[in-house]
Scaffold this motif. Structure first.
Motif, PDB file in Angstrom:
ATOM      1  N   UNK A 528      62.017 -10.736  30.198  1.00 15.84           N
ATOM      2  CA  UNK A 528      60.573 -10.475  30.226  1.00 15.84           C
ATOM      3  C   UNK A 528      60.149  -9.929  31.580  1.00 15.84           C
ATOM      4  N   UNK A 529      60.707 -10.515  32.636  1.00 14.01           N
ATOM      5  CA  UNK A 529      60.347 -10.086  33.986  1.00 14.01           C
ATOM      6  C   UNK A 529      60.939  -8.722  34.337  1.00 14.01           C
ATOM      7  N   UNK A 530      62.100  -8.418  33.763  1.00 12.52           N
ATOM      8  CA  UNK A 530      62.818  -7.196  34.129  1.00 12.52           C
ATOM      9  C   UNK A 530      62.330  -5.956  33.384  1.00 12.52           C
ATOM     10  N   UNK A 531      61.670  -6.117  32.253  1.00 11.21           N
ATOM     11  CA  UNK A 531      61.256  -4.936  31.510  1.00 11.21           C
ATOM     12  C   UNK A 531      60.125  -4.217  32.253  1.00 11.21           C
ATOM     13  N   UNK A 532      60.017  -2.896  32.102  1.00 13.67           N
ATOM     14  CA  UNK A 532      58.996  -2.138  32.844  1.00 13.67           C
ATOM     15  C   UNK A 532      57.587  -2.565  32.444  1.00 13.67           C
ATOM     16  N   UNK A 533      56.716  -2.718  33.452  1.00 12.16           N
ATOM     17  CA  UNK A 533      55.338  -3.141  33.195  1.00 12.16           C
ATOM     18  C   UNK A 533      54.356  -1.977  33.155  1.00 12.16           C
ATOM     19  N   UNK A 534      54.629  -0.966  33.963  1.00 14.64           N
ATOM     20  CA  UNK A 534      53.715   0.177  34.024  1.00 14.64           C
ATOM     21  C   UNK A 534      54.533   1.407  34.391  1.00 14.64           C
ATOM     22  N   UNK A 542      64.377  18.481  22.426  1.00 16.86           N
ATOM     23  CA  UNK A 542      64.488  19.935  22.287  1.00 16.86           C
ATOM     24  C   UNK A 542      63.335  20.500  21.456  1.00 16.86           C
ATOM     25  N   UNK A 543      62.691  21.542  21.997  1.00 22.60           N
ATOM     26  CA  UNK A 543      61.617  22.307  21.357  1.00 22.60           C
ATOM     27  C   UNK A 543      60.311  21.523  21.197  1.00 22.60           C
ATOM     28  N   UNK A 544      60.241  20.341  21.815  1.00 21.46           N
ATOM     29  CA  UNK A 544      59.025  19.533  21.670  1.00 21.46           C
ATOM     30  C   UNK A 544      58.679  18.835  22.981  1.00 21.46           C
ATOM     31  N   UNK A 545      57.434  18.357  23.030  1.00 20.99           N
ATOM     32  CA  UNK A 545      56.973  17.527  24.145  1.00 20.99           C
ATOM     33  C   UNK A 545      56.827  16.098  23.647  1.00 20.99           C
ATOM     34  N   UNK A 546      57.356  15.151  24.414  1.00 20.16           N
ATOM     35  CA  UNK A 546      57.308  13.741  24.039  1.00 20.16           C
ATOM     36  C   UNK A 546      57.063  12.915  25.294  1.00 20.16           C
ATOM     37  N   UNK A 547      55.901  12.275  25.356  1.00 22.88           N
ATOM     38  CA  UNK A 547      55.506  11.487  26.522  1.00 22.88           C
ATOM     39  C   UNK A 547      55.320  10.031  26.129  1.00 22.88           C
ATOM     40  N   UNK A 548      55.619   9.139  27.054  1.00 28.54           N
ATOM     41  CA  UNK A 548      55.442   7.714  26.800  1.00 28.54           C
ATOM     42  C   UNK A 548      54.838   7.017  28.003  1.00 28.54           C
ATOM     43  N   UNK A 549      53.905   6.107  27.744  1.00 26.74           N
ATOM     44  CA  UNK A 549      53.281   5.317  28.805  1.00 26.74           C
ATOM     45  C   UNK A 549      53.451   3.843  28.458  1.00 26.74           C
ATOM     46  N   UNK A 550      54.277   3.134  29.253  1.00 26.18           N
ATOM     47  CA  UNK A 550      54.573   1.723  29.003  1.00 26.18           C
ATOM     48  C   UNK A 550      53.593   0.860  29.782  1.00 26.18           C
ATOM     49  N   UNK A 551      52.931  -0.056  29.077  1.00 25.46           N
ATOM     50  CA  UNK A 551      52.025  -1.030  29.686  1.00 25.46           C
ATOM     51  C   UNK A 551      52.435  -2.410  29.197  1.00 25.46           C
TER      52      UNK A 551
END
Length: 683
Positions: A528-534, A542-551
């Protein structure tokens, strides 16, 4: 009975430790060879000293264990083809664009992918140099051309390309997987660019392939359906390349994938059949010896025909030791037998220790011999049929306990109805295998009657139907379960302590079980502590845009994919599982993202970037915008420029050159992989 009382168990553990050390740390071959020689000499001396001592000491045992560790390190080193001067990697041109004349022999036909027919080849020559080593060969799919045959030798002019590492976090590392098979490069060539070299030389693998091809040609003259033929090849010939994606997925989702891989179950059944057939030989003088030699010859011939995969090699090695002990009237212990088989296999194939099938097979067998006797005693059925199904259930549960942590780690799913599939199929699998051997023999002899074709094909079709029905019970299939290596270790510790406590309840074992529970809770807290918070990510697709925002435990995903993220992007599910993300939410693409006190500007195909109120720290270029990058840099002074997979390769190369001249950091996801911004760390 304690596991560590058996000397070969301790030696095997030391050998495995040495192999892992040798894999993680590249020791010079000469140095480790000298060290091993010194240790062997010291071990010999301590052996003769120990023989003369009335009171035995521990020094000989310690030296034996240390020497075995060094043997493991040396085994990894001697099997690494790069340690030999004639490996092709030492002769590759430094200019990656300069084609070389390469002569190769086809070693193995792999399952084709979407665009290419793929093969493993032995490299024989590069230009004028005689070399050795394995490589992947990719040939564009062409329905008008026949596939290459094992042992065929070809000459082509192409370049060695490095295996591409995973470009997104959490994805399967194909480069690492091939590296453990001593494959470091790949070749690309069209069928018309291959010149066949006439040669009559045949290898064991080539002969085995010819036998399989002949058997398949004979079977194809009968009315077997494609899926039935594919299952016959998997069950009896060890080849799974022709199994359709739907059938393979069904077996995986039903918890029956082990049925398609020749393993101890299959070899054990075959050994029982052969042992019964050769029983009359025991009446002859030296009959047991002759019978043992025949059994070993047939088992290893079958292993070669099946392609010497990790599961086949493991099973045949183990049952070879069982056969020797059984027919020569030598007392054997199953733990010693397993340890000896592991030891022998790893001496010849040290990196098998990292093979998923190898690990699952041995953990299943260890669990069955350790847990099943106690489970089976819980109930004593009166009738034979009830006993068969009860024993099948206890073996299935025992095996599942043995492989559960590894299955969750590698596959991140749990088929809750695994016991139902095994109860329906395993009791009759011996009949299917015996029936299959008879069908193949009669087909080869051209005396196979059509009613047997109908019966055998029908039995396979029924098995596929059962598996398909179980696989479709989706509420009982748990997917995308986060599980890391630390979870594997802690879960095995919990299973071992729980089983030991259930077998014999005492205070000491209760304490160990409590420690396992506490460690499990600590593991959950740690993950739990090690996973990304922000964190903000620009994924490579390929051929696409893919963005992710981890909160924290949520992830907001934005893309230009036409369908939902769940249907299109394994990239997201891989990242979600790898980082223990609980919820995924979809959003639309924006032109501006505020990331803490940093700003990311997205410039799409419209090429609009005239912003006067702020200066972005990051600029993401997508869909090949027609812009003058020099002018953009002079105008908004970005600190970092990112190009995702939606851009044309030629355009990205031009941008890369511009950034190099202006000394602006540039990141192309198609080359370097996903770009990650840890928001809590930026200032």
């Amino acid at each position: 009975m304690k596991l560590f009382n058996f000397p070969f168990v301790k030696l095997t553990i030391c050998l495995i430790a040495g192999i892992i050390i040798g894999y993680l740390y590249a020791f010079p071959f000469e140095n480790i060879s000298y060290l091993l020689g010194l240790l062997l000499a010291t071990l010999t001396i301590t052996f003769f000293i120990a023989r003369q001592q009335f009171v035995k000491t521990i020094w000989f045992g310690i030296m034996a264990l240390v020497t075995t560790v060094s043997i493991g390190i040396w085994t990894v080193s001697i099997h690494n083809p790069k340690n030999f001067a004639n490996h092709y990697s030492h002769f590759i041109s430094k200019d990656s664009n300069t084609p070389e004349t390469i002569t190769f022999r086809v070693r193995e036909v792999l399952k084709p992918n979407t665009y290419y027919d793929t093969y493993i080849v032995d490299v024989l020559k590069t230009d004028e140099h005689s070399v050795s080593g394995k490589s992947i060969l990719n040939i564009p799919k062409d329905s008008t051309q026949n596939t290459l045959n094992v042992d065929d030798i070809y000459i082509t002019k192409t370049t060695f390309k490095p295996i591409t590492p995973p470009l997104n976090p959490g994805q399967f590392n194909y480069k690492n997987y091939l590296g453990k098979r001593y494959i470091y490069h790949q070749l690309f060539a069209s069928r018309n660019e291959l010149l066949k070299f006439k040669s009559n030389q045949q290898t064991l693998l080539g002969i085995a392939n010819n036998i399989r091809e002949y058997i398949n040609q004979r079977l194809k003259t009968y009315s077997f359906k494609p899926d039935e033929l594919a299952i016959i090849n998997a069950l009896l010939l060890g080849q799974r390349q022709n199994i359709s994606e739907d059938v393979y997925t069904n077996y995986a989702n039903a918890g029956a994938i082990h049925i398609l891989a020749i393993s101890g179950l299959h070899i054990g059944i075959i050994l029982i059949i052969l042992n019964f057939l050769f029983k009359p030989l025991e009446k002859l003088r030296y009959g047991l010896f002759i019978k043992t030699i025949l059994l070993l010859f047939i088992l290893w011939s079958f292993a070669i025909i099946a392609g010497l995969s990790a599961s086949v090699t493991r099973a045949v090695t183990m049952f070879s030791i069982v056969t020797i002990g059984m027919n020569l009237k030598r007392p054997t212990n199953i733990y010693n037998t397993l340890a000896i088989s592991i030891f022998i296999i790893l001496l010849f194939k040290p990196l098998f220790i990292f093979d998923v099938g190898f690990q699952l097979s041995y953990m299943a067998v260890f669990a069955i011999v350790s847990i099943d006797p106690y489970l089976y005693k819980l109930w004593k059925p009166k009738y034979w049929l009830t006993k068969v199904y009860w024993h099948t259930l206890t073996i299935t549960i025992s095996a599942q306990l043995g492989i559960l942590p590894l299955s969750l780690y590698y596959f991140h799913q749990f088929p809750a109805l695994f016991f139902l599939t095994n109860l329906l199929i395993i009791p009759v699998l011996g009949i299917i295998l015996g029936f299959g051997i008879l069908v193949i023999l009669m087909a080869v002899l051209k005396i196979l009657p059509h009613f047997l074709v109908f019966l055998f094909g029908g039995s396979i079709n029924v098995m596929n139907t059962i598996v398909d029905w179980v696989a479709k019970q989706e509420p009982f299939l748990f997917k995308d379960i986060p599980f890391n290596f630390l979870c594997v270790v802690v879960t095995y510790f919990f299973i071992i302590t729980l089983v030991r406590f259930m077998i014999k309840r005492n205070y000491r074992r209760l304490v160990l079980l409590a420690v396992a529970v506490i460690l499990g809770q600590c593991t959950l807290i740690y993950t739990n502590l090690e996973r990304p918070n922000n964190q903000f990510l620009v994924f490579q697709k390929s051929r696409h845009t893919l963005l992710g925002h981890v909160l924290k435990n949520n992830m907001i995903v934005a893309s230009d994919l036409s369908d939902s993220i769940e249907n299109n992007a394994n990239i997201i599910s891989d990242y979600k599982v790898d980082n223990f993300i609980e919820h995924i939410k979809e959003d639309t693409l924006n032109n501006l993202y505020l990331l803490g006190n940093k700003k990311l500007l997205v410039i799409d195909s419209l090429g609009v970037y005239h912003v006067k109120t702020f200066m972005p720290d990051y600029v993401l270029l997508r869909n090949s915008p027609k812009i003058n990058l020099n002018r953009l840099i002079d105008s908004i002074h970005p600190a970092y420029i990112i190009a995702d997979g939606s851009n044309y390769k030629s355009v990205v190369e031009r941008w890369k050159s511009t950034c190099l001249k202006t000394k602006i950091p540039f990141h192309a996801t198609a080359e370097k992989g996903a770009f990650t911004i840890d928001i809590q760390n930026v200032n």
